[in-house]
Design an enzyme around this catalytic site. Structure first.
Site, PDB file in Angstrom:
ATOM      1  N   ARG A  85       0.844  -1.187   0.000  1.00 47.16           N
ATOM      2  CA  ARG A  85       0.000   0.000   0.000  1.00 47.16           C
ATOM      3  C   ARG A  85       0.885   1.244   0.000  1.00 47.16           C
ATOM      4  O   ARG A  85       1.992   1.232   0.523  1.00 47.16           O
ATOM      5  CB  ARG A  85      -0.904   0.014   1.231  1.00 47.16           C
ATOM      6  CG  ARG A  85      -2.085  -0.949   1.145  1.00 47.16           C
ATOM      7  CD  ARG A  85      -3.005  -0.829   2.350  1.00 47.16           C
ATOM      8  NE  ARG A  85      -2.352  -1.241   3.574  1.00 47.16           N
ATOM      9  CZ  ARG A  85      -1.818  -0.424   4.467  1.00 47.16           C
ATOM     10  NH1 ARG A  85      -1.894   0.888   4.321  1.00 47.16           N
ATOM     11  NH2 ARG A  85      -1.229  -0.893   5.542  1.00 47.16           N
ATOM     12  N   TYR A 225      -1.367  -3.548  -6.909  1.00 51.38           N
ATOM     13  CA  TYR A 225      -1.134  -4.330  -5.701  1.00 51.38           C
ATOM     14  C   TYR A 225      -2.279  -4.293  -4.679  1.00 51.38           C
ATOM     15  O   TYR A 225      -2.779  -3.218  -4.345  1.00 51.38           O
ATOM     16  CB  TYR A 225       0.152  -3.838  -5.002  1.00 51.38           C
ATOM     17  CG  TYR A 225       0.590  -4.838  -3.972  1.00 51.38           C
ATOM     18  CD1 TYR A 225       1.343  -5.941  -4.348  1.00 51.38           C
ATOM     19  CD2 TYR A 225       0.182  -4.732  -2.652  1.00 51.38           C
ATOM     20  CE1 TYR A 225       1.690  -6.900  -3.419  1.00 51.38           C
ATOM     21  CE2 TYR A 225       0.531  -5.686  -1.716  1.00 51.38           C
ATOM     22  CZ  TYR A 225       1.281  -6.770  -2.113  1.00 51.38           C
ATOM     23  OH  TYR A 225       1.634  -7.730  -1.203  1.00 51.38           O
ATOM     24  N   LYS A 234      -9.556  -2.504   1.470  1.00 50.93           N
ATOM     25  CA  LYS A 234      -9.259  -1.349   2.321  1.00 50.93           C
ATOM     26  C   LYS A 234     -10.035  -0.104   1.882  1.00 50.93           C
ATOM     27  O   LYS A 234     -10.529   0.664   2.714  1.00 50.93           O
ATOM     28  CB  LYS A 234      -7.746  -1.068   2.336  1.00 50.93           C
ATOM     29  CG  LYS A 234      -6.947  -2.207   2.959  1.00 50.93           C
ATOM     30  CD  LYS A 234      -7.367  -2.463   4.368  1.00 50.93           C
ATOM     31  CE  LYS A 234      -7.073  -3.826   4.917  1.00 50.93           C
ATOM     32  NZ  LYS A 234      -5.734  -4.193   5.260  1.00 50.93           N
ATOM     33  N   HIS A 254     -10.586  -2.551  11.347  1.00 48.07           N
ATOM     34  CA  HIS A 254      -9.487  -3.398  10.862  1.00 48.07           C
ATOM     35  C   HIS A 254      -9.232  -4.499  11.894  1.00 48.07           C
ATOM     36  O   HIS A 254      -8.275  -4.424  12.663  1.00 48.07           O
ATOM     37  CB  HIS A 254      -8.248  -2.510  10.676  1.00 48.07           C
ATOM     38  CG  HIS A 254      -7.126  -3.129   9.923  1.00 48.07           C
ATOM     39  ND1 HIS A 254      -5.826  -2.669  10.030  1.00 48.07           N
ATOM     40  CD2 HIS A 254      -7.074  -4.152   9.037  1.00 48.07           C
ATOM     41  CE1 HIS A 254      -5.037  -3.380   9.239  1.00 48.07           C
ATOM     42  NE2 HIS A 254      -5.766  -4.294   8.642  1.00 48.07           N
ATOM     43  N   SER A 276      -1.378  -3.525  10.235  1.00 45.82           N
ATOM     44  CA  SER A 276      -0.990  -4.412   9.144  1.00 45.82           C
ATOM     45  C   SER A 276       0.278  -5.180   9.494  1.00 45.82           C
ATOM     46  O   SER A 276       1.236  -4.611  10.020  1.00 45.82           O
ATOM     47  CB  SER A 276      -0.756  -3.586   7.881  1.00 45.82           C
ATOM     48  OG  SER A 276      -1.920  -2.866   7.573  1.00 45.82           O
ATOM     49  N   CYS A 278       0.746  -7.397  11.767  1.00 41.56           N
ATOM     50  CA  CYS A 278       0.980  -7.516  13.209  1.00 41.56           C
ATOM     51  C   CYS A 278       0.192  -8.672  13.835  1.00 41.56           C
ATOM     52  O   CYS A 278      -0.027  -8.698  15.036  1.00 41.56           O
ATOM     53  CB  CYS A 278       0.656  -6.206  13.911  1.00 41.56           C
ATOM     54  SG  CYS A 278       1.818  -4.898  13.491  1.00 41.56           S
ATOM     55  N   ASP A 301      -9.351  -9.838   8.808  1.00 49.86           N
ATOM     56  CA  ASP A 301      -8.814  -8.501   8.510  1.00 49.86           C
ATOM     57  C   ASP A 301      -9.827  -7.377   8.728  1.00 49.86           C
ATOM     58  O   ASP A 301      -9.441  -6.291   9.119  1.00 49.86           O
ATOM     59  CB  ASP A 301      -8.320  -8.447   7.055  1.00 49.86           C
ATOM     60  CG  ASP A 301      -7.365  -7.283   6.788  1.00 49.86           C
ATOM     61  OD1 ASP A 301      -6.368  -7.146   7.525  1.00 49.86           O
ATOM     62  OD2 ASP A 301      -7.617  -6.511   5.840  1.00 49.86           O
ATOM     63  N   ARG A 394       2.324 -12.150  -0.443  1.00 51.01           N
ATOM     64  CA  ARG A 394       0.994 -12.497   0.058  1.00 51.01           C
ATOM     65  C   ARG A 394       0.455 -13.776  -0.570  1.00 51.01           C
ATOM     66  O   ARG A 394       0.778 -14.108  -1.711  1.00 51.01           O
ATOM     67  CB  ARG A 394       0.016 -11.358  -0.266  1.00 51.01           C
ATOM     68  CG  ARG A 394       0.371 -10.011   0.361  1.00 51.01           C
ATOM     69  CD  ARG A 394      -0.337  -9.817   1.660  1.00 51.01           C
ATOM     70  NE  ARG A 394       0.173  -8.683   2.428  1.00 51.01           N
ATOM     71  CZ  ARG A 394      -0.396  -8.251   3.554  1.00 51.01           C
ATOM     72  NH1 ARG A 394      -1.482  -8.825   4.020  1.00 51.01           N
ATOM     73  NH2 ARG A 394       0.132  -7.259   4.236  1.00 51.01           N
TER      74      ARG A 394
HETATM   75  P1  GTP Z   1      -2.288  -7.700   7.336  1.00 46.63           P
HETATM   76  O1  GTP Z   1      -2.819  -8.733   6.431  1.00 46.63           O
HETATM   77  O2  GTP Z   1      -1.217  -6.874   6.713  1.00 46.63           O
HETATM   78  O3  GTP Z   1      -3.354  -6.828   7.921  1.00 46.63           O
HETATM   79  O4  GTP Z   1      -1.483  -8.470   8.530  1.00 46.63           O
HETATM   80  P2  GTP Z   1      -1.957  -9.320   9.794  1.00 46.63           P
HETATM   81  O5  GTP Z   1      -2.264  -8.418  10.941  1.00 46.63           O
HETATM   82  O6  GTP Z   1      -2.997 -10.291   9.402  1.00 46.63           O
HETATM   83  O7  GTP Z   1      -0.614 -10.090  10.202  1.00 46.63           O
HETATM   84  P3  GTP Z   1      -0.221 -11.640  10.092  1.00 46.63           P
HETATM   85  O8  GTP Z   1      -1.056 -12.519  10.959  1.00 46.63           O
HETATM   86  O9  GTP Z   1      -0.148 -11.998   8.676  1.00 46.63           O
HETATM   87  O10 GTP Z   1       1.232 -11.623  10.724  1.00 46.63           O
HETATM   88  C1  GTP Z   1       2.264 -10.793  10.242  1.00 46.63           C
HETATM   89  C2  GTP Z   1       3.597 -11.288  10.711  1.00 46.63           C
HETATM   90  O11 GTP Z   1       3.646 -11.348  12.140  1.00 46.63           O
HETATM   91  C3  GTP Z   1       3.914 -12.695  10.208  1.00 46.63           C
HETATM   92  O12 GTP Z   1       5.257 -12.719   9.769  1.00 46.63           O
HETATM   93  C4  GTP Z   1       3.745 -13.553  11.423  1.00 46.63           C
HETATM   94  O13 GTP Z   1       4.577 -14.668  11.411  1.00 46.63           O
HETATM   95  C5  GTP Z   1       4.070 -12.619  12.586  1.00 46.63           C
HETATM   96  N1  GTP Z   1       3.295 -12.998  13.801  1.00 46.63           N
HETATM   97  C6  GTP Z   1       1.963 -13.201  13.869  1.00 46.63           C
HETATM   98  N2  GTP Z   1       1.572 -13.569  15.117  1.00 46.63           N
HETATM   99  C7  GTP Z   1       2.701 -13.590  15.869  1.00 46.63           C
HETATM  100  C8  GTP Z   1       2.963 -13.893  17.243  1.00 46.63           C
HETATM  101  O14 GTP Z   1       2.078 -14.235  18.031  1.00 46.63           O
HETATM  102  N3  GTP Z   1       4.251 -13.782  17.653  1.00 46.63           N
HETATM  103  C9  GTP Z   1       5.270 -13.423  16.798  1.00 46.63           C
HETATM  104  N4  GTP Z   1       6.492 -13.344  17.264  1.00 46.63           N
HETATM  105  N5  GTP Z   1       5.048 -13.141  15.489  1.00 46.63           N
HETATM  106  C10 GTP Z   1       3.802 -13.220  15.032  1.00 46.63           C
HETATM  107  C1  SPV Z   2      -2.946  -4.496   5.161  1.00 48.13           C
HETATM  108  O1  SPV Z   2      -1.977  -3.862   4.748  1.00 48.13           O
HETATM  109  O2  SPV Z   2      -3.519  -4.234   6.255  1.00 48.13           O
HETATM  110  C2  SPV Z   2      -3.448  -5.638   4.376  1.00 48.13           C
HETATM  111  C3  SPV Z   2      -2.878  -5.879   3.056  1.00 48.13           C
HETATM  112  O3  SPV Z   2      -4.348  -6.333   4.832  1.00 48.13           O
HETATM  113  S1  SPV Z   2      -3.545  -4.839   1.843  1.00 48.13           S
HETATM  114  O4  SPV Z   2      -4.698  -5.523   1.250  1.00 48.13           O
HETATM  115  O5  SPV Z   2      -2.528  -4.611   0.825  1.00 48.13           O
HETATM  116  O6  SPV Z   2      -3.998  -3.609   2.427  1.00 48.13           O
HETATM  117 MN    MN Z   3      -4.906  -5.740   6.962  1.00 49.09          MN
END
Ligand code: GTP
Ligand code: SPV
Ligand code: MN
Length: 614
Positions: A85, A225, A234, A254, A276, A278, A301, A394
């Site tokens: 983004r 993207y 989003k 979110h 994002s 996290c 999400d 992704r």
């Molecule tokens: P968006 O799709 O961008 O909104 O991201 P998201 O909030 O869904 O994050 P996602 O669950 O994909 O995790 C992002 C990164 O954080 C990944 O590399 C995970 O491995 C890492 N991660 C997720 N949960 C944990 C956790 O409990 N501990 C640690 N150390 N890392 C974590």
């Molecule tokens: C985020 O960035 O919070 C995502 C990926 O979930 S995107 O769809 O690119 O915004």
């Molecule tokens: Mn997201």
């Protein structure tokens, strides 16, 4: 007007598969402006998807993966300058600047339309203009939230089919209701001159991700993207929907939604807002490590929350697929996501390729392949010293491939939310889990949420920034009004049914640099404590920032090498760190001026007070 553009207008009028007059008029208008080679109405069928993906393989945008390991799946590789983004290029063009507020880029809508009209003029030359009718949330909702995306990218069409309910069913219902739809216009901004050869990932150096909140419309230019181009996600389901939600008295957030059922059979629906990259998708697909607990996914999400008939907060996931961060998603950390992906029907973007036609990313398997082709097409070995997959690579996978998907996912009225978690990525200061003292204290936690930036957005990574409710890049209006909206929602909720709010941090570090908490499936132990607190049980100790678990309160059964002392360190509240934190919060709050709700002014004053007397 040239003869050919006149012809386009006539074509659209006479060939449209719908009598929805506003829609036909808009499609005709866009065709006249963007001058595509043809206009195609997307029906959403499997046959159509197969045809489009086959074409994308032909043109080199998609690479078909090994059908045995990744059935019916494809990999795409973006332009290296189009990987995330672009917040700097994202605009909220409300009529008045004050309605966009200090967290958004703003431009006068008429001026912006002028700029964009120039960019879109002829932007689709030589390309097909696809018209995608879609609905966010169930089609049988009381008030289905329709949208139509016009795009010149077949990759976007294929991805939208995974991420949203699209096609003929939606179009027919929209037509029967003569319903309002959010017009969402997208172009990669790469017109083709006659005879000009296309590139695998067309895009433009100049990007514009623009929202007109009063009109409820979206114009996106220059990027192919994810969040820039799949406009149901989003742009609609957060930025535009947050404005609709403000006007109608609900919340577009979110957040993931997870259902956790105790060994006694009591179910708790937990919503969690993390910025994002996290941890939302990971927590949404939690594999509990504690005996007898069951987790089910509702969303990973986005969460639309309305007030139910009994003053309860009810959440619905408006999406249809996962667009998950690949790196760190692996068989040991997130087996549920891996199982969903292994069923196929997925599109991967910017991951690495294995020599046998599969995909790989950092953290997918414990064993690192000896040779890969990295996301930029270069040979890669473990000695290469750079990641094989882009950090924001992704997977895009249908949500119904999740084995643990809750039946309630399909319910148009959603599920009652029992707890809300706010969380971020903070190496220091923020304890593993803190229970808010009250709703207002919970809104305070959300409004001051902070996190180190990630690769999900272009720009520096690892910089701490305030990210209210994990919505900083997604609030479609004035952030002060947004906090007031959160503040006021409480009055509509029944006191007994109001969700409890918690602040979590899976990313705190110990003195030696390791994670203070093992995370992933072990997060079920924290959630168990959360459910105990909902029941008025669970041991907690009061701190100036809220209640944290006593060192013995977390169930550590079966967690080797992790002790109550480690819990104590993970939940510690360090007053020196908090002195700096409070100063930073005050700086953040100063941005809001008089718009900061009184309840939050009281919260920061109370927090300072509690530290000075503790
Ligand atoms: P968006 O799709 O961008 O909104 O991201 P998201 O909030 O869904 O994050 P996602 O669950 O994909 O995790 C992002 C990164 O954080 C990944 O590399 C995970 O491995 C890492 N991660 C997720 N949960 C944990 C956790 O409990 N501990 C640690 N150390 N890392 C974590
Ligand atoms: C985020 O960035 O919070 C995502 C990926 O979930 S995107 O769809 O690119 O915004
Ligand atoms: Mn997201």
């Amino acid at each position: 007007m040239s003869e050919s553009s006149t012809k386009q207008v006539i074509d659209v009028q006479s060939t449209a598969p719908t009598s929805h007059a506003d829609l036909v008029a808009w499609v005709a208008e866009v065709a006249e402006m963007t001058k595509p080679a043809e206009v195609y109405w997307v029906d959403g069928s499997q046959a159509e998807y197969d045809r489009l993906t086959a074409e994308l393989v032909q043109t080199g945008t998609l690479r078909k993966l090994n059908d045995e390991t990744f059935p019916n799946s494809f990999a795409a590789f973006s332009d290296p300058a189009d990987v995330a983004r672009v917040e700097e290029r994202t605009f909220i063009c409300s009529k008045e600047e004050k309605d966009a507020g200090f967290t958004n880029n703003w431009m006068d809508p008429a001026e912006m339309k002028g700029i964009l009209t120039e960019r879109f003029d002829g932007a689709m030359a030589g390309r097909t203009m696809y018209v995608i009718p879609f609905v966010m949330g169930p089609l049988d909702a009381d008030q289905p939230q329709y949208g139509v995306e016009i795009t010149d990218s077949a990759y976007v069409v294929a991805s939208m089919r995974i991420m949203a309910r699209i096609g003929t069913d939606v179009l027919q219902k929209m037509e029967a209701e003569n319903a309002f739809f959010v017009p969402a216009l997208h172009s990669v901004g790469a017109p083709l001159a006659p005879g000009q050869e296309d590139v695998p990932w067309p895009c433009n150096e100049e990007k514009w991700i623009v929202h007109f909140p009063e009109e409820r419309s979206i114009w996106s230019y220059g990027s192919g993207y994810g969040g820039n181009a799949l406009l149901g996600k989003k742009c609609y389901a957060l930025r535009i929907a947050s404005v609709i939600a403000r006007d109608e008295g609900w919340l577009a957030e979110h957040m993931l939604i997870l259902r956790l059922t105790s060994p006694e059979g009591k179910a708790y629906n937990i919503a969690a807002a993390f910025p994002s990259a996290c941890g939302k998708t990971n927590l949404a697909l939690l594999d509990p490590t504690i005996e007898g607990w069951k987790a089910e996914t509702l969303g990973d999400d986005i969460n639309w929350m309305r007030i139910g008939p009994d003053g309860e907060l009810r959440g619905v996931n408006p999406e249809y697929g996962l667009f998950g961060v690949a790196p760190g998603t692996g068989w040991s950390t997130n087996p549920n996501a891996m199982r969903a992906i292994a069923k196929g029907n997925s599109i991967f973007t910017n991951v690495a390729l294995t020599d046998d036609g599969g995909v790989w990313w950092e953290g997918m398997t414990d064993e690192v392949p000896a040779h890969l082709t990295d996301w930029q097409g270069n040979d890669w070995t473990p000695e290469s010293g750079r990641p094989a997959a882009h950090p924001n690579s992704r997977f895009c996978t249908p949500i119904d491939q999740i084995d643990m998907l809750s039946d309630e996912y399909y319910s148009p009225s959603g599920v009652e939310i029992h707890a809300i978690l706010f969380g971020g990525r903070r190496k220091t200061t923020i304890p593993l889990v803190t229970e808010a003292r009250s709703w207002a204290n919970g809104v305070f936690m959300g409004s001051t949420l902070s996190s180190e930036t990630t690769a999900a957005a272009a720009g520096a990574v690892g910089v701490v920034r305030r990210d209210p409710m994990a919505m900083l890049p997604f609030i479609g209006y004035n952030a002060g009004d947004y906090l007031n909206h959160w503040d006021k929602i409480s009055g509509q909720l029944s006191e007994e049914r109001r969700p409890k709010i918690f602040l979590v941090n899976w990313f705190r570090r110990t003195a030696d640099g390791g994670f203070a908490w093992p995370g992933f499936g072990e997060n079920s132990r924290v959630l168990k404590w959360v459910t105990e607190r909902i029941e008025g049980q669970g041991q907690a100790q009061q701190t100036p920032i809220g209640q944290v678990p006593t060192p013995e309160a977390l169930d550590l059964t079966g967690l080797a090498d992790y002790t109550a002392d480690d819990v104590a360190a993970a939940v510690a509240v360090d007053s020196e760190e908090w002195k700096a934190e409070i100063a930073d919060i005050e700086k953040w709050y100063a941005n809001f001026g008089a718009a900061l709700p009184q309840s939050l002014q009281d919260e920061i004053a109370g927090l300072k007070d509690r530290f000075s007397t503790s």
